[in-house]
Design a protein around this motif. Structure first.
Motif, mmCIF file in Angstrom:
data_model
loop_
_atom_site.group_PDB
_atom_site.id
_atom_site.type_symbol
_atom_site.label_atom_id
_atom_site.label_comp_id
_atom_site.label_asym_id
_atom_site.label_seq_id
_atom_site.Cartn_x
_atom_site.Cartn_y
_atom_site.Cartn_z
ATOM 1 N N LEU A 282 0.847 -1.198 0.000
ATOM 2 C CA LEU A 282 0.000 0.000 0.000
ATOM 3 C C LEU A 282 0.878 1.241 0.000
ATOM 4 O O LEU A 282 1.857 1.330 0.741
ATOM 5 N N ALA A 283 0.512 2.213 -0.800
ATOM 6 C CA ALA A 283 1.285 3.455 -0.890
ATOM 7 C C ALA A 283 0.512 4.591 -0.229
ATOM 8 O O ALA A 283 -0.718 4.652 -0.330
ATOM 9 N N PRO A 284 1.209 5.510 0.450
ATOM 10 C CA PRO A 284 0.522 6.686 0.992
ATOM 11 C C PRO A 284 -0.212 7.436 -0.113
ATOM 12 O O PRO A 284 0.337 7.663 -1.187
ATOM 13 N N GLY A 285 -1.473 7.756 0.139
ATOM 14 C CA GLY A 285 -2.272 8.469 -0.845
ATOM 15 C C GLY A 285 -3.055 7.578 -1.778
ATOM 16 O O GLY A 285 -3.886 8.071 -2.549
ATOM 17 N N ILE A 288 -6.713 2.639 -1.098
ATOM 18 C CA ILE A 288 -6.851 1.871 0.149
ATOM 19 C C ILE A 288 -6.324 2.681 1.323
ATOM 20 O O ILE A 288 -6.901 2.657 2.419
ATOM 21 N N ASP A 289 -5.242 3.401 1.110
ATOM 22 C CA ASP A 289 -4.722 4.252 2.186
ATOM 23 C C ASP A 289 -5.747 5.307 2.589
ATOM 24 O O ASP A 289 -5.909 5.590 3.787
ATOM 25 N N GLN A 290 -6.439 5.883 1.640
ATOM 26 C CA GLN A 290 -7.438 6.898 1.966
ATOM 27 C C GLN A 290 -8.565 6.309 2.808
ATOM 28 O O GLN A 290 -9.073 6.956 3.730
ATOM 29 N N VAL A 291 -8.949 5.067 2.525
ATOM 30 C CA VAL A 291 -9.965 4.395 3.337
ATOM 31 C C VAL A 291 -9.447 4.197 4.759
ATOM 32 O O VAL A 291 -10.145 4.480 5.739
ATOM 33 N N ALA A 292 -8.221 3.689 4.876
ATOM 34 C CA ALA A 292 -7.645 3.452 6.204
ATOM 35 C C ALA A 292 -7.487 4.748 6.978
ATOM 36 O O ALA A 292 -7.781 4.806 8.173
ATOM 37 N N LEU A 514 -2.533 -3.657 10.400
ATOM 38 C CA LEU A 514 -3.800 -4.008 9.770
ATOM 39 C C LEU A 514 -4.995 -3.402 10.486
ATOM 40 O O LEU A 514 -6.093 -3.380 9.935
ATOM 41 N N ARG A 515 -4.786 -2.920 11.713
ATOM 42 C CA ARG A 515 -5.926 -2.429 12.483
ATOM 43 C C ARG A 515 -5.709 -1.061 13.117
ATOM 44 O O ARG A 515 -6.616 -0.532 13.745
ATOM 45 N N ARG A 516 -4.506 -0.475 12.953
ATOM 46 C CA ARG A 516 -4.250 0.855 13.513
ATOM 47 C C ARG A 516 -3.444 1.649 12.504
ATOM 48 O O ARG A 516 -2.387 1.208 12.057
ATOM 49 N N TYR A 517 -3.940 2.835 12.144
ATOM 50 C CA TYR A 517 -3.302 3.593 11.078
ATOM 51 C C TYR A 517 -1.935 4.131 11.500
ATOM 52 O O TYR A 517 -1.033 4.241 10.665
ATOM 53 N N THR A 518 -1.764 4.450 12.770
ATOM 54 C CA THR A 518 -0.446 4.906 13.234
ATOM 55 C C THR A 518 0.611 3.853 12.945
ATOM 56 O O THR A 518 1.738 4.176 12.552
ATOM 57 N N ASP A 519 0.264 2.592 13.135
ATOM 58 C CA ASP A 519 1.216 1.507 12.924
ATOM 59 C C ASP A 519 1.553 1.358 11.445
ATOM 60 O O ASP A 519 2.695 1.044 11.090
ATOM 61 N N LEU A 520 0.562 1.587 10.577
ATOM 62 C CA LEU A 520 0.830 1.537 9.144
ATOM 63 C C LEU A 520 1.772 2.674 8.740
ATOM 64 O O LEU A 520 2.717 2.469 7.961
ATOM 65 N N VAL A 521 1.531 3.862 9.263
ATOM 66 C CA VAL A 521 2.415 4.998 8.980
ATOM 67 C C VAL A 521 3.830 4.703 9.456
ATOM 68 O O VAL A 521 4.816 4.909 8.724
ATOM 69 N N ASN A 522 3.952 4.208 10.685
ATOM 70 C CA ASN A 522 5.284 3.885 11.205
ATOM 71 C C ASN A 522 5.935 2.759 10.403
ATOM 72 O O ASN A 522 7.160 2.739 10.240
ATOM 73 N N ALA A 540 12.124 8.404 3.264
ATOM 74 C CA ALA A 540 10.895 8.036 3.975
ATOM 75 C C ALA A 540 9.711 8.846 3.446
ATOM 76 O O ALA A 540 9.858 10.006 3.046
ATOM 77 N N PRO A 541 8.510 8.263 3.429
ATOM 78 C CA PRO A 541 7.333 8.995 2.934
ATOM 79 C C PRO A 541 7.042 10.274 3.710
ATOM 80 O O PRO A 541 6.573 11.251 3.125
ATOM 81 N N PHE A 542 7.320 10.277 5.009
ATOM 82 C CA PHE A 542 7.035 11.444 5.837
ATOM 83 C C PHE A 542 8.356 12.023 6.342
ATOM 84 O O PHE A 542 9.163 11.329 6.955
ATOM 85 N N LYS A 543 8.547 13.291 6.053
ATOM 86 C CA LYS A 543 9.785 13.967 6.408
ATOM 87 C C LYS A 543 9.654 14.653 7.775
ATOM 88 O O LYS A 543 8.551 14.850 8.284
ATOM 89 N N PRO A 544 10.787 15.049 8.367
ATOM 90 C CA PRO A 544 10.708 15.783 9.641
ATOM 91 C C PRO A 544 9.832 17.031 9.513
ATOM 92 O O PRO A 544 9.870 17.735 8.507
#
Length: 690
Positions: A282-285, A288-292, A514-522, A540-544
């Motif tokens: 899954l890619a950010p944006g 499926i990511d938008q649903v999550a 699979l059940r928490r979006y923070t964990d997917l981001v991390n 990384a997808p998310f920068k400082p």
């Protein structure tokens, strides 16, 4: 002399006491004296009295035909006396002039003001539109009165029923349905919720809570769009020598984590913590990511759940036994004798999942004596438990060591003297509950061997990956707690800070993607770290200081709090239902908190906190008679029957981060006054699997 004058949008009359060039001192009938500008005086007269004139003029104005007056009025600007002459007679009386003034002033849809006592006709099309609006308003008001009458008589009109949750919790105060409820509440002197309940607007207490939750959190429903889980593009290597197993409840479908143990008897043991890897596909944006991201988390409640991801997507990445599954793996190497951590390594790979172990099938077998003494056997030991007995034994020994090390850092031991309660709705089988199911409540002691193994492994992974991201300068979503001092709560942030409650240097939720979006981001950040090492911050997808990361943090905090609140409310609902179904009218309970007019107690054998009348000593054990149960307010209180023991010092358990919550009357937004009503507003155990 008397005068009729305008003051703050009203016409008043009074006796002139004195008069200057541009103003006059006027005495009203009440005796009050006011200064009136000369320009505001519209009529001067000697008789009758102002009160008599105004009363007669009001009566005449009420009888005037405004359509006819509009026809008679001049096309240009005109004064009220001009209209009186056209409408009444060539020489209108004082009362007729005043009547014309009042009629013109109070009919802005026919006449527009052009100055003091001066007016202009409104265009014909504007008049027609205004008259139509007035008729519509009258019809709406008549409908409000009709609906209010029905509600007061115990009948709920269909439009009010359809708008029930909006009326109660997010009302449009101009809507006729809302106004009908307010009017009926005032007339019947009943609270809005009581009024609607008596009128049959609420199908059942369970449906009330469920529909309200959906209204506030899933207004578009809980269904998913048609989405296909993408395949993982990477050619992942197969983990060598690994036989991984997960430990979850039987109802768990989102199997995020599994464990493996290699090297037993060699002096160095490698523990693998394998996490399902949707982040590899899954890619950010993406869709499926938008649903999550819209959901932020799976919602849990007794007998049912609303998943963060569609079932088909979960099935693609869940760590189901019998297959090689993509995973982000943390390998931690320990000295087998001392259990000293020697090193950690993160790999992206395919992991063979040998078994999905289930708490409810094994907790009675996998006990501490069974793990510590190989001579202890059970005839009914499941084959999977027997197969992994050496690994489970080592993991339990390691978990106890890791827990002890954390307790040294946190400065006091963790208390596991209260059980976890499991709810089962008989015959539900995962379908949406109706609220009428028979409920069973069982316990699982917190800190039981399998529970301890999983929780310590997850803490190890979350703290290790959190620290690693921090060292590489890769931002993540962290949980932190500055100290265990009272009032210092767990917070979320983007920096690797200590978590005093867990006794670790940093803690980033990463083990439940699979059940928490923070964990997917991390997980996306961890994957970047595994692929790019020291340059991961650039890839990384998310920068400082990424604004999107802060937005996710804020959104997750709000959603997670709402979901946890609903889960707690539904557990309380089913506990109250259990009391009713079992005919339980008395409970043994322990006092946990003083209240102004009583005490807060916790039931000894059920997940229920409730108030009792009368001051009681904290820690005292009581026998309590339960009062009436309110399933909508989720409310019950008790009366003390007897004291069961003399409490010993320190008898009350340390609640740590947990907050005791007692449900009270439902907070609603129906405002019977004129002010604005505010909408109604714990700290989760960090390592507890859902």
């Amino acid at each position: 002399m008397f005068v009729l004058f305008e003051e703050a949008g009203k016409y008043l009359g009074g006796r002139v006491l004195s008069e200057a060039e541009a103003s006059a001192q006027v005495e009203l009938e009440t005796g009050k004296r006011v200064k009136v500008k000369g320009a505001n005086i519209v009529l001067r007269f000697e008789k009758p009295s102002p009160a008599e004139l105004i009363a007669e003029a009001r009566a005449l104005a009420a009888a005037m035909d405004l359509d006819l007056a509009w026809e008679f009025a001049a096309d240009g600007e005109f004064g009220f006396a001009d209209l009186a002459a056209d409408y009444f007679s060539d020489k209108p009386s004082l009362a007729q002039q005043a009547a014309a003034l009042f009629a013109l002033f109070e009919a802005p849809h026919y006449f527009r003001r052009a100055g003091k006592g001066r007016f202009k006709k409104a265009p014909a099309e504007i008049v027609q539109q205004a008259l139509a609006a007035i008729e519509k308003k009258k019809a709406v008001q008549a409908q409000i009165v009709e609906w209010a009458g029905q509600l007061a008589e115990g009948v709920c009109p269909a439009p009010v029923r359809e708008q029930l949750y909006r009326i109660l919790f997010k009302p449009d105060k101009n809507a006729p349905e809302y106004k009908a409820v307010v009017e009926a509440s005032r007339a019947s002197q009943r609270a809005p919720l009581e009024l609607l309940e008596r009128a049959g607007a609420i199908d059942s207490p369970y449906q009330f809570h469920w529909r309200r939750f959906l209204f506030e959190n899933f207004p578009k429903g809980t269904g998913f769009p048609a989405l296909t889980a993408p395949a993982i593009a990477d050619e992942l290597p197969l983990a060598e020598g690994v036989e991984a197993f997960s430990i979850d409840d039987s109802q768990t479908t989102e199997i995020d984590d599994a464990l493996s143990v290699q090297g037993l008897g060699s002096g160095t043991v490698t523990v693998g913590i394998h996490i399902a890897a949707p982040g590899l596909a899954l890619a950010p944006g993406s869709a499926i990511d938008q649903v999550a991201r819209a959901r932020m988390s799976t919602v849990y409640m007794p007998g049912y759940k609303i998943t963060m991801l569609p079932d088909a997507v979960v099935d693609t990445y869940t760590l189901l036994e019998g297959a090689d599954r993509p995973a982000v793996s943390l390998y931690a190497r320990f000295d087998e004798a001392t259990l000293e951590l020697q090193s950690t390594e993160t790999k992206l790979e395919r992991v063979p999942i040998a078994a999905n172990l289930r708490h409810d099938q094994l907790d009675s077998v996998v006990t501490q004596p069974w793990l510590e003494d190989s001579s202890i056997t059970h005839e009914d030991t499941p084959a999977a438990a027997a197969r992994f007995r050496p690994q489970l034994s080592f993991l339990h020994r390691l978990a106890r060591q890791l827990k002890a090390q954390r307790e040294v850092v946190r400065g006091k031991p963790e208390n596991f003297n209260r059980p976890d309660y499991n709810f089962r709705l008989v015959g539900n089988d995962g379908a949406e509950p109706t609220g009428a199911e028979q409920v069973q409540i069982t316990t699982r002691q917190r800190g039981a061997p399998l529970d301890l193994i999983v929780s310590e492994a997850m803490i190890l992974a979350n703290s290790s990956w959190g620290g690693w991201l921090g060292e590489l300068g890769v931002p993540g979503l962290y949980r932190s707690q500055a100290s265990l001092a009272p009032g210092i709560k767990v917070r979320m942030g983007t920096r690797a800070l200590p978590h005093a409650g867990l006794g670790v240097k940093s803690y980033a939720w990463s083990t439940s993607p699979l059940r928490r979006y923070t964990d997917l981001v991390n997980q996306w950040q961890i994957i970047a770290a595994a692929r790019h090492g020291k340059t991961a911050a650039l890839a990384a997808p998310f920068k400082p200081k990424d604004a999107d990361l802060f937005s996710i943090l804020s959104g997750f905090d709000a959603a997670y709090a709402a979901y946890n609140g609903y889960q707690g409310g539904m557990e309380r609902f089913w506990t109250l239902k259990y009391l009713e179904q079992q005919g339980i009218t008395e409970l043994e309970a322990t006092v946990i908190k003083d209240l102004p007019n009583g005490a807060l107690v916790r039931a000894d054998a059920l997940p229920l906190v409730f108030p009792v009348a009368g001051q009681q000593e904290r820690g005292a054990r009581l026998r309590v008679k339960l009062g009436e149960i309110d399933e909508i307010a989720l409310d019950v209180s008790g009366t003390v029957l007897e004291r069961l023991d003399a409490p010993a010092a320190g008898a009350v358990d340390d609640a740590e981060d947990e907050e005791e919550v007692v449900a009270g009357p439902i907070a609603i937004a129906v405002d019977l006054a004129d002010g604005d009503a505010a909408p109604d507003a714990g700290a989760a155990v960090e390592n507890a699997p859902a």
